[in-house]
Design a protein around this motif. Sequence first.
Motif, PDB file in Angstrom:
ATOM      1  N   THR A 102       0.807  -1.219   0.000  1.00 37.41           N
ATOM      2  CA  THR A 102       0.000   0.000   0.000  1.00 37.41           C
ATOM      3  C   THR A 102       0.837   1.264   0.000  1.00 37.41           C
ATOM      4  OG1 THR A 102      -1.682  -1.197   1.265  1.00 37.41           O
ATOM      5  CG2 THR A 102      -1.886   1.194   1.175  1.00 37.41           C
ATOM      6  N   PHE A 103       1.853   1.319   0.872  1.00 37.87           N
ATOM      7  CA  PHE A 103       2.580   2.566   1.085  1.00 37.87           C
ATOM      8  C   PHE A 103       3.143   3.183  -0.198  1.00 37.87           C
ATOM      9  CE2 PHE A 103       6.527   4.865   2.203  1.00 37.87           C
ATOM     10  CZ  PHE A 103       5.975   5.909   2.921  1.00 37.87           C
ATOM     11  N   PRO A 104       3.910   2.456  -1.027  1.00 38.10           N
ATOM     12  CA  PRO A 104       4.447   3.103  -2.231  1.00 38.10           C
ATOM     13  C   PRO A 104       3.365   3.554  -3.206  1.00 38.10           C
ATOM     14  CG  PRO A 104       4.884   0.747  -2.268  1.00 38.10           C
ATOM     15  CD  PRO A 104       4.394   1.062  -0.892  1.00 38.10           C
ATOM     16  N   ASN A 105       2.281   2.809  -3.286  1.00 38.09           N
ATOM     17  CA  ASN A 105       1.205   3.206  -4.197  1.00 38.09           C
ATOM     18  C   ASN A 105       0.422   4.406  -3.646  1.00 38.09           C
ATOM     19  OD1 ASN A 105       1.323   1.104  -6.421  1.00 38.09           O
ATOM     20  ND2 ASN A 105       1.254  -0.206  -4.626  1.00 38.09           N
ATOM     21  N   PHE A 106       0.305   4.481  -2.322  1.00 39.07           N
ATOM     22  CA  PHE A 106      -0.245   5.682  -1.676  1.00 39.07           C
ATOM     23  C   PHE A 106       0.617   6.894  -1.981  1.00 39.07           C
ATOM     24  CE2 PHE A 106      -3.240   5.450   2.203  1.00 39.07           C
ATOM     25  CZ  PHE A 106      -4.157   4.695   1.510  1.00 39.07           C
ATOM     26  N   MET A 107       1.921   6.735  -1.771  1.00 36.76           N
ATOM     27  CA  MET A 107       2.829   7.874  -1.924  1.00 36.76           C
ATOM     28  C   MET A 107       2.904   8.350  -3.369  1.00 36.76           C
ATOM     29  SD  MET A 107       3.685   8.798   1.026  1.00 36.76           S
ATOM     30  CE  MET A 107       5.005   9.960   0.691  1.00 36.76           C
ATOM     31  N   ALA A 108       2.726   7.445  -4.321  1.00 36.12           N
ATOM     32  CA  ALA A 108       2.673   7.861  -5.726  1.00 36.12           C
ATOM     33  C   ALA A 108       1.444   8.722  -5.978  1.00 36.12           C
ATOM     34  CB  ALA A 108       2.663   6.634  -6.632  1.00 36.12           C
ATOM     35  N   ILE A 109       0.298   8.351  -5.378  1.00 37.25           N
ATOM     36  CA  ILE A 109      -0.930   9.129  -5.540  1.00 37.25           C
ATOM     37  C   ILE A 109      -0.864  10.437  -4.772  1.00 37.25           C
ATOM     38  CG2 ILE A 109      -3.379   9.208  -4.878  1.00 37.25           C
ATOM     39  CD1 ILE A 109      -3.661   6.331  -5.671  1.00 37.25           C
ATOM     40  N   LEU A 110      -0.350  10.391  -3.545  1.00 35.84           N
ATOM     41  CA  LEU A 110      -0.421  11.553  -2.661  1.00 35.84           C
ATOM     42  C   LEU A 110       0.745  12.518  -2.815  1.00 35.84           C
ATOM     43  CD1 LEU A 110      -1.684   9.868   0.638  1.00 35.84           C
ATOM     44  CD2 LEU A 110      -2.977  11.378  -0.886  1.00 35.84           C
ATOM     45  N   ILE A 118      -2.328  -2.101  10.928  1.00 33.85           N
ATOM     46  CA  ILE A 118      -1.763  -2.196   9.576  1.00 33.85           C
ATOM     47  C   ILE A 118      -2.009  -0.934   8.762  1.00 33.85           C
ATOM     48  CG2 ILE A 118      -1.887  -4.709   9.483  1.00 33.85           C
ATOM     49  CD1 ILE A 118      -4.434  -4.424   7.799  1.00 33.85           C
ATOM     50  N   SER A 119      -2.390   0.160   9.403  1.00 38.25           N
ATOM     51  CA  SER A 119      -2.677   1.377   8.641  1.00 38.25           C
ATOM     52  C   SER A 119      -1.411   1.873   7.937  1.00 38.25           C
ATOM     53  CB  SER A 119      -3.260   2.458   9.540  1.00 38.25           C
ATOM     54  OG  SER A 119      -2.370   2.789  10.581  1.00 38.25           O
ATOM     55  N   THR A 120      -1.602   2.529   6.834  1.00 35.69           N
ATOM     56  CA  THR A 120      -0.534   2.787   5.869  1.00 35.69           C
ATOM     57  C   THR A 120       0.663   3.530   6.447  1.00 35.69           C
ATOM     58  OG1 THR A 120      -2.220   2.875   4.150  1.00 35.69           O
ATOM     59  CG2 THR A 120      -0.054   3.782   3.610  1.00 35.69           C
ATOM     60  N   PHE A 121       0.434   4.552   7.248  1.00 38.68           N
ATOM     61  CA  PHE A 121       1.526   5.383   7.727  1.00 38.68           C
ATOM     62  C   PHE A 121       2.004   4.989   9.127  1.00 38.68           C
ATOM     63  CE2 PHE A 121      -0.809   8.011   4.654  1.00 38.68           C
ATOM     64  CZ  PHE A 121       0.213   8.320   3.778  1.00 38.68           C
ATOM     65  N   ILE A 129     -10.737   8.399 -23.438  1.00 40.37           N
ATOM     66  CA  ILE A 129      -9.710   7.744 -24.272  1.00 40.37           C
ATOM     67  C   ILE A 129      -8.749   6.942 -23.396  1.00 40.37           C
ATOM     68  CG2 ILE A 129      -7.693   8.172 -25.751  1.00 40.37           C
ATOM     69  CD1 ILE A 129      -9.250  10.585 -26.903  1.00 40.37           C
ATOM     70  N   ASN A 130      -8.413   7.502 -22.253  1.00 36.14           N
ATOM     71  CA  ASN A 130      -7.422   6.876 -21.377  1.00 36.14           C
ATOM     72  C   ASN A 130      -7.933   5.625 -20.676  1.00 36.14           C
ATOM     73  OD1 ASN A 130      -5.520   8.802 -22.054  1.00 36.14           O
ATOM     74  ND2 ASN A 130      -6.019  10.134 -20.325  1.00 36.14           N
ATOM     75  N   ARG A 131      -9.232   5.324 -20.822  1.00 36.72           N
ATOM     76  CA  ARG A 131      -9.749   4.052 -20.316  1.00 36.72           C
ATOM     77  C   ARG A 131      -8.900   2.884 -20.807  1.00 36.72           C
ATOM     78  NH1 ARG A 131     -15.321   3.233 -18.989  1.00 36.72           N
ATOM     79  NH2 ARG A 131     -16.628   5.104 -19.054  1.00 36.72           N
ATOM     80  N   GLU A 132      -8.465   2.951 -22.040  1.00 36.26           N
ATOM     81  CA  GLU A 132      -7.776   1.841 -22.704  1.00 36.26           C
ATOM     82  C   GLU A 132      -6.268   2.048 -22.760  1.00 36.26           C
ATOM     83  OE1 GLU A 132      -9.763  -0.560 -23.574  1.00 36.26           O
ATOM     84  OE2 GLU A 132     -11.683   0.509 -23.412  1.00 36.26           O
ATOM     85  N   ARG A 133      -5.734   2.959 -21.961  1.00 36.82           N
ATOM     86  CA  ARG A 133      -4.302   3.258 -21.989  1.00 36.82           C
ATOM     87  C   ARG A 133      -3.647   2.827 -20.683  1.00 36.82           C
ATOM     88  NH1 ARG A 133      -4.206   7.028 -26.403  1.00 36.82           N
ATOM     89  NH2 ARG A 133      -5.665   5.987 -27.811  1.00 36.82           N
ATOM     90  N   LEU A 134      -2.344   2.616 -20.721  1.00 42.35           N
ATOM     91  CA  LEU A 134      -1.571   2.236 -19.547  1.00 42.35           C
ATOM     92  C   LEU A 134      -1.511   3.425 -18.585  1.00 42.35           C
ATOM     93  CD1 LEU A 134       0.252   0.057 -18.208  1.00 42.35           C
ATOM     94  CD2 LEU A 134       2.184   1.148 -19.393  1.00 42.35           C
ATOM     95  N   THR A 135      -1.990   3.243 -17.354  1.00 46.26           N
ATOM     96  CA  THR A 135      -2.028   4.331 -16.377  1.00 46.26           C
ATOM     97  C   THR A 135      -1.483   3.858 -15.036  1.00 46.26           C
ATOM     98  OG1 THR A 135      -4.324   3.774 -15.809  1.00 46.26           O
ATOM     99  CG2 THR A 135      -3.987   5.480 -17.475  1.00 46.26           C
ATOM    100  N   THR A 136      -1.113   4.826 -14.195  1.00 47.38           N
ATOM    101  CA  THR A 136      -0.474   4.509 -12.914  1.00 47.38           C
ATOM    102  C   THR A 136      -0.919   5.484 -11.825  1.00 47.38           C
ATOM    103  OG1 THR A 136       1.449   5.989 -13.023  1.00 47.38           O
ATOM    104  CG2 THR A 136       1.595   3.926 -14.257  1.00 47.38           C
ATOM    105  N   PRO A 137      -0.570   5.199 -10.561  1.00 40.53           N
ATOM    106  CA  PRO A 137      -0.863   6.142  -9.469  1.00 40.53           C
ATOM    107  C   PRO A 137      -0.235   7.517  -9.672  1.00 40.53           C
ATOM    108  CG  PRO A 137      -0.358   3.981  -8.563  1.00 40.53           C
ATOM    109  CD  PRO A 137      -0.071   3.908 -10.037  1.00 40.53           C
ATOM    110  N   PHE A 138       0.913   7.576 -10.347  1.00 39.36           N
ATOM    111  CA  PHE A 138       1.521   8.888 -10.618  1.00 39.36           C
ATOM    112  C   PHE A 138       0.582   9.769 -11.448  1.00 39.36           C
ATOM    113  CE2 PHE A 138       5.529   6.248 -10.328  1.00 39.36           C
ATOM    114  CZ  PHE A 138       5.949   6.770  -9.119  1.00 39.36           C
TER     115      PHE A 138
END
Length: 634
Positions: free
Chosen positions: A247-255, A301-304, A460-469
Amino acid sequence: MILMIFSLSILQNDDPDSVTESTLITSEIRELKLSKFQENFNAESPNEFLLDSEFCKIPNLNPFSVEAMSVFKSVKPENCSKIPPLTSIEYDNVNNRHKIIINLEHKKYYASWFRNEITCCYQRITRNGTGSNSDNEFSLSSCIDFESGHQLNEKDDFILITCKKYKNIILIRRLKAEIYKNAHAMIINKKEHNVKPEIHNKTNILFIGIDSISRLHLIRAMPLTYNYLREKQWIEMKAYNKIGDNTFPNFMAILAGVNETYAFDKCSTKETGGINKCKLLWDNFKDQKYTTAYAEDSIEISTFNFYKKGFEKQPTDFYFRYFALAAEKYLPTTHDKPWNTNCIGYQHYADYIYNYAFDFASQYKDSPYFGFFWTNSFSHDDINLPSGYDLRMRNHLRKFEEEKVLDNTIVIFVSDHGMRFGDIRNFFTGWLEERMPFLYFYIPENFKKRYPNLIENLEINRERLTTPFDVYLTMKHVLQLSGSEQDFTAISCPDCQSLFKEISINRTCADAGIPENYCTCSPYEEIDHSLPIVKNIANFIVNVLNALLSSHKKCAQLKLENVISARELTYEKHKDFLVTLNVLPSKGKFEATVRKTSVENSFELLGDISRINRYGDQSKCIRDAHLRKYCYCI
């Protein structure tokens, strides 16, 4: 297979006087026509690849495949209490205050003895930690007596209620016994956070997240929720790829737009207050006069806070953690697994989070707000449990719509990754699902009308490669549209961009900031795992593990037990191998991606080594959050 799907969702009914469970099961199955659900899904997804471009080919797997269904079993929802709660909270629109209600019709469950008298009081829960315990301590006020209809003030957002009964027994002194304890969490509409409606032209943001659910597992285990999202035309990012293990790295990419390495280095999660050094999205929004909130269940187990120091300063205007600390201490809990708190008090732990989110959206619908609400309790450790929460989750989402609190709000419904442990990881679908969580956007009509070109790009981006960034940069884009200057750069992904801008069909994992070992774009081919080169790679992986653990003398030296499987991907100048193996003495099952260069027997580890079976208390002798999955304590 269809018969299995019929049993996927049952309403959890906490009120014994309400409609029966069997009636609701029948009505829900009829409503959704689950017998057609799988047929329609497969008919709409006939392509071999979910994404098919020159540089990225992601397989379009069937969520109801024989492999997946062999390890998934739907579960019946659990009633958290056999009796209804004595107290509830209502909002008084006239006085703009919450008030405590004692439900008289429920008294019979608590005091049926002749001449029993019930008295109740409540204690205010406040954050009270300092230094290294800033995020782990709370205090309770003195207990304030109340009767039904008692109005709460601005300080009474988190309360713990205790009720006692007095028994008048002839010739014996009056006896007092505690018969009820419960906790309530509220969002108080504070004047200092309000922006006048006539000058409020900003778009609200509401994150609603569930831990450890892949896109395919959402379809498989939560068909009512999935069907609701489709019917209401929420926009799905079908090729959404995680960028980190947990969770943590994917959280930090979003936040924050950063990866795990940057976060551990610059945000100093092992130091008290270290995470406060990093500017997270709620800080960006708070700078623009948004009211902010963050809530997450399951304090262990909370993220932070999982092997991290948490926040020294309260991170958001409304912060749920110290309520969770008090609730877990004083209320009874039930566990589907020893490590998984499902019910707390009289309701599901997740209900606390989603009701808190609804209260936040309701109280601040006329002012700009940013809210981040996350649950672990019904999904983190068991592939089957989400099926028992399906109808509840659908109803939470539906409530936002029916109460019309999202007229100016973008909702991001998201997970961090798929199931990282368990039997499903023995199959290729488990490998893919771990890397591909779900991501949906709800866009309000007024935003669609104001920015049709942006919505066209999002579609359009529905069908494209996307990430938390990309999600991070999308939020920065919302801030820009609200009138503030923003830096459109994700530190750990310079080429990432807002999802309101069209993403190239030829995007690669490197472009999107996805480490090679988590990339789903490359079609690996299975090879004979008894080949000498595979054995060499397996030993290389074990040597890397032992090198990582070398500074921890309490951790045993690991030895290769056997290779489970191997896959190969051939490039022009090198080959990549995806190898799964078992080690001794921990019986740990690990998976890693290794590159063989042109130099003989020269190997390079690509990214992290994943632990794909549970390690429980094997590593309790060390406190390193990253190395715990590798260590076996001597």
